[in-house]
Design an enzyme around this catalytic site. Structure first.
Site, mmCIF file in Angstrom:
data_model
loop_
_atom_site.group_PDB
_atom_site.id
_atom_site.type_symbol
_atom_site.label_atom_id
_atom_site.label_comp_id
_atom_site.label_asym_id
_atom_site.label_seq_id
_atom_site.Cartn_x
_atom_site.Cartn_y
_atom_site.Cartn_z
ATOM 1 N N HIS A 83 6.626 -49.571 1.087
ATOM 2 C CA HIS A 83 5.607 -49.651 2.136
ATOM 3 C C HIS A 83 4.441 -50.559 1.732
ATOM 4 C CE1 HIS A 83 2.808 -47.230 -0.226
ATOM 5 N NE2 HIS A 83 3.855 -46.499 -0.577
ATOM 6 N N GLU A 109 8.622 -39.905 -0.731
ATOM 7 C CA GLU A 109 8.219 -40.138 -2.118
ATOM 8 C C GLU A 109 8.345 -38.867 -2.955
ATOM 9 O OE1 GLU A 109 8.181 -41.825 -4.571
ATOM 10 O OE2 GLU A 109 6.389 -43.090 -4.618
#
Length: 204
Positions: free
Chosen positions: A8, A82
């Site tokens: 990201h 994550e």
């Protein structure tokens, strides 16, 4: 199948070098610009879909890329989220060794579970997009552990991946193969990972 694992774009916590994990921090303006640059850098061959982790920084990166290159925005996959860093989330990275020298953060997802979870994400995406070319926006630690699971390395041997960098993996004959690491050909990356050469910064 070809799958691009894209980290990201930048968040304010990335900029401040804070542990982020599963804390849902949005992109900042730099991160949005990085997503546009990442989209422009993709190869010209058509992509079939953009999927992502459900965290907002990954989803927004995916949305920007999908809109920019005119590709459908696909599903979110919980397996792409994550690693959970528990009580360490929000802490400045520079303070970690002092506060937790063993990196034994309370509530942390065990390191050995992250890579297999990443592989499960790849398998689900491959099942949903059989034979396709898919962009999957995820997170730096998750991507490193996933690549390490494929190549048999320790994830700690992998370099930090830049925001919006892309690592390619290919599914051939029911086996995953790493093609690039952060934009660097795997044949160049592996000697550094194996300690046979001086490590180099692997950038997008």
């Amino acid at each position: 199948m070809l799958l691009a694992l894209i980290r990201h774009g930048q968040t304010d916590w990335n900029l401040a070098v804070r542990m982020q994990g599963r804390t849902d921090i949005p992109l900042n303006d730099t991160g949005r610009e990085q997503a546009l640059i990442a989209a422009a850098a993709l190869d010209a061959a058509p992509w079939d879909a953009v999927v992502s982790s459900p965290l907002v920084r990954a989803r927004e990166t995916a949305e920007i890329i999908a809109t920019t290159i005119g590709v459908p925005l696909g599903s979110t996959y919980d397996e792409l989220i994550e690693q959970d860093f528990g009580v360490a989330e929000g802490t400045l990275v520079a303070e970690l060794d002092t506060r937790w020298p063993l990196r034994d953060f309370a509530g942390k997802e065990p390191d050995h579970e992250v890579g297999p979870r990443g592989i499960r994400a790849l398998e689900r995406i491959a099942s949903d997009h059989a034979g396709g070319r898919v962009l999957a926006v995820a997170h730096g630690t998750l991507i490193r552990h996933t690549l390490a699971e494929i190549t048999g390395h320790d994830a700690r041997d992998y370099p930090r991946l830049d925001n919006a960098s892309s690592s390619l993996v290919r599914l051939t004959d029911a086996a995953w193969r790493v093609v690039t690491v952060g934009g660097v050909d795997v044949d160049e990356a592996l000697p550094a990972l194996d300690g046979r050469a001086e490590p180099t910064r692997l950038a997008s």
